[in-house]
Structures are given as C-alpha cells and as structure tokens.
Design a protein around this motif. Structure first.
Motif, short mmCIF file in Angstrom:
data_model
loop_
_atom_site.label_atom_id
_atom_site.label_comp_id
_atom_site.label_asym_id
_atom_site.label_seq_id
_atom_site.Cartn_x
_atom_site.Cartn_y
_atom_site.Cartn_z
N VAL A 149 0.82 -1.22 0.00
CA VAL A 149 0.00 0.00 0.00
C VAL A 149 0.85 1.27 0.00
O VAL A 149 0.30 2.37 -0.04
CB VAL A 149 -0.95 0.01 1.21
N TYR A 150 2.17 1.13 0.02
CA TYR A 150 3.02 2.32 0.16
C TYR A 150 3.19 3.04 -1.17
O TYR A 150 3.30 2.42 -2.23
CB TYR A 150 4.39 1.94 0.74
N ASP A 151 3.20 4.35 -1.08
CA ASP A 151 3.36 5.22 -2.25
C ASP A 151 4.86 5.36 -2.53
O ASP A 151 5.48 6.37 -2.21
CB ASP A 151 2.71 6.58 -1.97
N ILE A 152 5.44 4.32 -3.13
CA ILE A 152 6.86 4.29 -3.45
C ILE A 152 7.01 3.74 -4.86
O ILE A 152 6.08 3.11 -5.39
CB ILE A 152 7.66 3.43 -2.45
N TYR A 185 4.95 13.55 15.95
CA TYR A 185 4.69 14.52 14.89
C TYR A 185 3.23 14.39 14.43
O TYR A 185 2.58 13.37 14.68
CB TYR A 185 5.63 14.32 13.70
N PRO A 186 2.73 15.41 13.73
CA PRO A 186 1.37 15.32 13.18
C PRO A 186 1.31 14.28 12.07
O PRO A 186 2.27 14.10 11.31
CB PRO A 186 1.09 16.72 12.65
N VAL A 187 0.19 13.60 11.96
CA VAL A 187 -0.04 12.57 10.95
C VAL A 187 -1.23 12.98 10.10
O VAL A 187 -2.28 13.37 10.63
CB VAL A 187 -0.30 11.20 11.62
N GLY A 188 -1.07 12.89 8.78
CA GLY A 188 -2.14 13.28 7.87
C GLY A 188 -3.10 12.13 7.60
O GLY A 188 -2.68 10.98 7.43
N ARG A 198 5.09 13.56 7.81
CA ARG A 198 6.06 12.46 7.80
C ARG A 198 5.37 11.11 7.66
O ARG A 198 5.94 10.17 7.14
CB ARG A 198 6.89 12.50 9.08
N TYR A 199 4.14 11.03 8.15
CA TYR A 199 3.32 9.84 7.96
C TYR A 199 1.95 10.30 7.50
O TYR A 199 1.42 11.29 8.01
CB TYR A 199 3.16 9.08 9.29
N GLY A 200 1.37 9.57 6.55
CA GLY A 200 0.03 9.93 6.10
C GLY A 200 -0.70 8.73 5.53
O GLY A 200 -0.08 7.75 5.07
N ILE A 215 8.01 9.33 5.72
CA ILE A 215 9.36 9.86 5.56
C ILE A 215 10.15 9.40 6.77
O ILE A 215 9.88 9.81 7.90
CB ILE A 215 9.35 11.41 5.46
N GLY A 216 11.11 8.51 6.56
CA GLY A 216 11.85 7.94 7.67
C GLY A 216 11.36 6.55 8.00
O GLY A 216 10.66 5.91 7.21
#
Length: 525
Positions: A185-188, A362-365, A393-395, A429-430
């Motif tokens: 499911v990762y956007d990579i 951190y905030p997550v989208g 960084r995470y969404g 990210i990370g």
C-alpha cells in the motif's frame, strides 16, 4: 490424535478425551478483502462446531469469525482462554453465548477434565501491544500419546518452556506467511516496492524455518498462510505461482512454496523434520511421531502450482455475490464532516497516552476523500489541515466509506480492520513508527492504558551474548526475543528475524523505528 485442517489457521483436533476446534474462520474478513485459501465453505461446519472445547487464539478476524462462531459452534463448548492483560476476547465470546471458560496461566501446563477424560494443554500468551490487538497465543495439546503445537500467528520468544513441560512436540502447525500490508500500500516506486516485498516474503519464511529448528517437531504443517484476494481491486495481490517477477513481489507465499523452502534449506530432511501438506478438509491420524494416514478432499496440487491461477479465477466468480453483500453493509461515503467524530474517537485516547503520543512525535495526515484531517500528536488534538503544515512524515489515504464504517461500529482497532484490508494507501518519511500503529490498535481506555504502561517498563538489558564478533544484549529491544536464537549479524548490522527489525551495531541505533536502542560493542580479539 486426529487433526483436520478446517482452513487457514483453523484445525479440529480429535482426542479420546474430547475434540478441540481452533480458530474456525470461513467468512470474508477485513472489509471483504481476505478469504480463506483454499476455499473451506463446503465443510460441514455444524459437525465441526459440535466440539467439546473451543480455542480462539486472538481477535484478528481471520481467527475470530463472529458469524461462524454464532451460527455453528456449540455454545456449551468449554473455551480454552489465553492469559491476556485485557479481557476483550472473553467479552466477545460471552456476547456470542459462550459461558464456560478455562482461564489458563501463561506458559503453564493445565489438565482439563471433561466427561470423556483428561487432556493436558498449555497456552503461550503473547502480551506485547504489537501482538494482535493486545494479545496473540499458541496452543499445545497432549493426549497422552501425541503432542501437537498449534502456533498459528504467534511468535513466542521462549520455546524452552515447551520442552520443559512436554518433553517433545510431534506435530507443529506453523504460520509462515505474514498478515501485513507492507509494502503493497506504500506510495513508493514500483521497483522499490517489489524489492521490499521480496525481502519481506523471504524474512517471513526464514523466521518460520527458525521456529522449526527450535521446536524440533517430527511433522510440520504450514498453516495460517495467505488468504485469497478475490475483489477486483485486490486480485493482483495474489501469488499465482507462475514464476513471474510479479509473483516474487507478492508477500504471500503459499503452502507449496514453503514446503519447497523446507526441502531446499534442510528443514525437511525426511527423518527429523518432515513437511506435511494439508488443505481445507484434509484429515491426518497421528500416533506419537508416527503418521498413520492422511486423506485429502481433493488432490492438493489442483489448487497449487500451474493450477492456482485458474482456481483463484473460479473462486473470484464464486465469491463475487458474497463480497458484494458485505460491501452493501458499509456506511455511505457521503455524509457530514468527519472532524467531530474523529475528535471524539482520538482525542480522549491521545490525552491518556503521553508516552505513545510522544513516541509518535509529529502530526499525521489522514486524507479522507477531498478532506485532509490532521492527528496532531504533539498537541493531542485532531484538526483540519492548515496552510503551513507542509508534507506530513506519515500519512494515510482512506476511502470515506471505510472511515465512516469503523466510526459507526465504534471499532477499537483500525489496524486489524482498515489496514489489514489493504484498501488504503500510505506514505512515510523515515522509519516505521511502532507507536503510531500501536495507537491505532488501542482505541479504548483499557487498551491504551495497558499499552502506555507496557512501553514505560524498562526492557531486560541485563544479560549479554556474543554473536559473530559482537557483544550484544541478549534480549531484543523491540519485543524481548532471544537474540542468540533470532539474531543474524551481517557486517555491522544486526537483524532480529522474529519481526525483521534491524540495528547498527557500531552505534546501537535502531534502523527500523524510533527509539529501541541496542547495547552492543565489538569483542576485542
């Protein structure tokens, strides 16, 4: 002892002292994404459900099938209950009408007595927040002649307790193909995703072979394997056994491939360890370490190898109306703003979990349809996206009908509903953030209190081992696995094969997630 495979991690274990039905899953799970492979809908579930004992290992919906338990399983069956810190499993079973429970103690042999005789059992209960939704377990059964270890999804860190209390294992029912959404499911980039999937697939099989060597059973039955993905949107996730690069990039190897891995790597030597194929409906009779007979409902090769794609296509047609009926129960995509329902769900949990929220950091989208909501963990609030937010960084991008459904149903665990469905996309990210997924599993007061307390406890860092020129702490900083058994060193990198986490040995830094530092130093020659 007679063992019948009833699909996936499900088994019916018949002994002279009574029958045990384990993890009877038949109905599509995780938003109709997962379906047992091979098909088990033709089994006589009323007969299987007329059991003396019921064992449900944990609350994942490919083990806890609420509808099947309600419709087909004898409510007078004695439930063998794992020793979990939060009583959610018992509550769910009581709500279905089960009323007789044997409350076991973790990793302790118990003798259960029924009208047909006595039976020795032990349940190894895993209690870390990463294990199921607050728990996973494995069952050992000894009928006086044969010892069976039904490990299903569990990843025990100490298997010596089995040998100490039972002396041996004759039959090992073993999960080898993980339940996960990474990296599909990762956007990579597609090539990177394929490479990550190949690594993930192999690590899972390597871990399973490590368990085979540690348990030392004569017979190994690969189980709790891949589901069938039969919805049009998910069909490509299947491994079709064509030998193509696309298959290699599927993280879901099947039973036939794992048995071949056992032969290739020497964990099936025909003497000490022997792999045994069982499909839904296969019946095997054991007397100690001796296999008396095995009968299959059809030739197993008819659903594997070159026949697998045609089989999956036929199942896709069979299950289309069932999947459509499940989709019709989802909440509508359109509706009022989700901001207030998300606040009501998440903010009370945020305010109770300082360690976990600070661990996320951190905030997550959360992109739902055309709206972006922000889970602002540092501030313990949920809000709409603001112009100065930048890239999170995470969404997660999740269809609104899925979000509205879990909110409507007051679902306490988004990991084992939305995320395992693979009906979403994500980016990060990370490194992987274990605290974030723990938060999504623990959306009740009891669960989050336990998880926050678990993380606050210091891990066992007192003993050390020497491994390939390095002195390192014996227990993995992640989930306390014994690194003398699960640790693999390559250069200056340590991998714990229990979950695939990695560390830089020179610095002790965890390469997989934030925190979880390792004590390590090079041994002077």
């Amino acid at each position: 002892m007679q063992i019948t495979s009833v699909g996936h991690a499900g088994f019916h274990i018949q002994t002279a002292a009574g029958s045990i039905l384990c993890d009877p899953w038949v109905n599509p799970a995780y938003f109709a994404s997962w379906i047992p492979f091979p098909d088990n809908t033709e089994l006589d579930w009323k007969a299987l459900g007329d059991c003396d004992y019921l064992y449900v290992s944990h609350l994942h919906r490919d083990h806890f099938d609420e509808q099947n338990l309600l419709d087909n399983v004898n409510k007078d069956a004695t439930v063998l209950l794992p020793d979990y810190p939060v009583p959610d499993l018992r509550r769910e079973l009581e709500a279905l009408g089960f009323h007789t429970f044997v409350e076991t103690t973790d990793s302790t042999k118990h003798t259960v007595s029924g009208p047909k005789g006595d039976l020795d059992i032990m349940i190894i209960a895993l209690r870390a927040p990463a294990d199921g939704p607050i728990g996973d377990s494995g069952l050992i059964v000894d009928d006086g002649e044969t010892v069976c270890f039904n490990m299903n999804d569990a990843r025990p860190v100490d298997l010596d307790v089995i040998d100490e209390q039972f002396g041996r294992v004759d039959v090992h029912l073993l999960q080898y193909s993980g339940a996960i959404w990474y990296p599909m499911v990762y956007d990579i980039p597609r090539k990177s995703k394929a490479n990550f999937a190949i690594q993930k697939r192999q690590r899972g099989m390597d871990r399973a072979r490590s368990y085979i060597e540690q348990v030392g059973a004569t017979w190994v039955v690969p189980s709790a394997g891949p589901p069938m993905f039969l919805d049009d949107d998910l069909f490509a996730l299947n491994d079709f056994n064509t030998g193509s690069d696309a298959d290699k990039a599927s993280i879901f190897p099947d039973q036939a491939e794992f048995l071949e891995q056992m032969r290739t790597h020497g964990t099936d030597d025909g003497v000490k360890h022997r792999g045994l194929m069982m499909v839904s409906g296969s019946v095997a009779d054991f007397a100690g370490a001796e296999l008396g007979s095995i009968e299959h409902p059809y030739p197993p090769e008819s659903v594997f190898g070159e026949n697998k794609q045609a089989y999956l296509e036929s199942m896709k047609e069979k299950f289309a109306p069932i999947i459509a009926a499940q989709k019709a129960t989802w909440a509508a995509a359109e509706g009022p703003s989700l901001l207030e329902p998300l606040r009501e769900t998440f903010e009370p949990i945020m305010k109770q979990s300082d360690l976990i929220c600070d661990g996320i950091g951190y905030p997550v989208g959360l992109v739902i349809g055309d709206e972006t909501y922000v889970l602002d963990f540092p501030k313990r609030t949920v809000r709409m996206r603001e112009d100065g937010d930048g890239k999170y960084r995470y969404g997660f991008r999740i269809a609104p009908e899925l979000i509205r459904t879990v909110l409507r149903d007051d679902e306490p665990d988004w990991v084992n509903t939305i995320f395992l469905s693979t009906r979403f996309t994500t980016w990060r990210i990370g490194g992987y953030n274990e605290y974030l997924y723990t938060f999504f599993k623990c959306l009740t007061d009891e669960r989050i209190a336990y998880a926050d307390g678990w993380f606050s406890e210091a891990h066992d860092d007192s003993s050390s081992i020497e491994l390939d020129g390095w002195e390192i702490q014996r227990r993995c900083p992640h989930l306390k696995a014994d690194l003398s058994k699960f640790g693999v060193v390559e250069g200056e990198k340590l991998t714990c094969n229990l979950h695939g986490w990695q560390w830089d040995l020179a610095s002790g830094r965890c390469l997989t997630s934030k925190g979880h530092e390792l004590r390590s130093q090079r041994v002077e020659s």
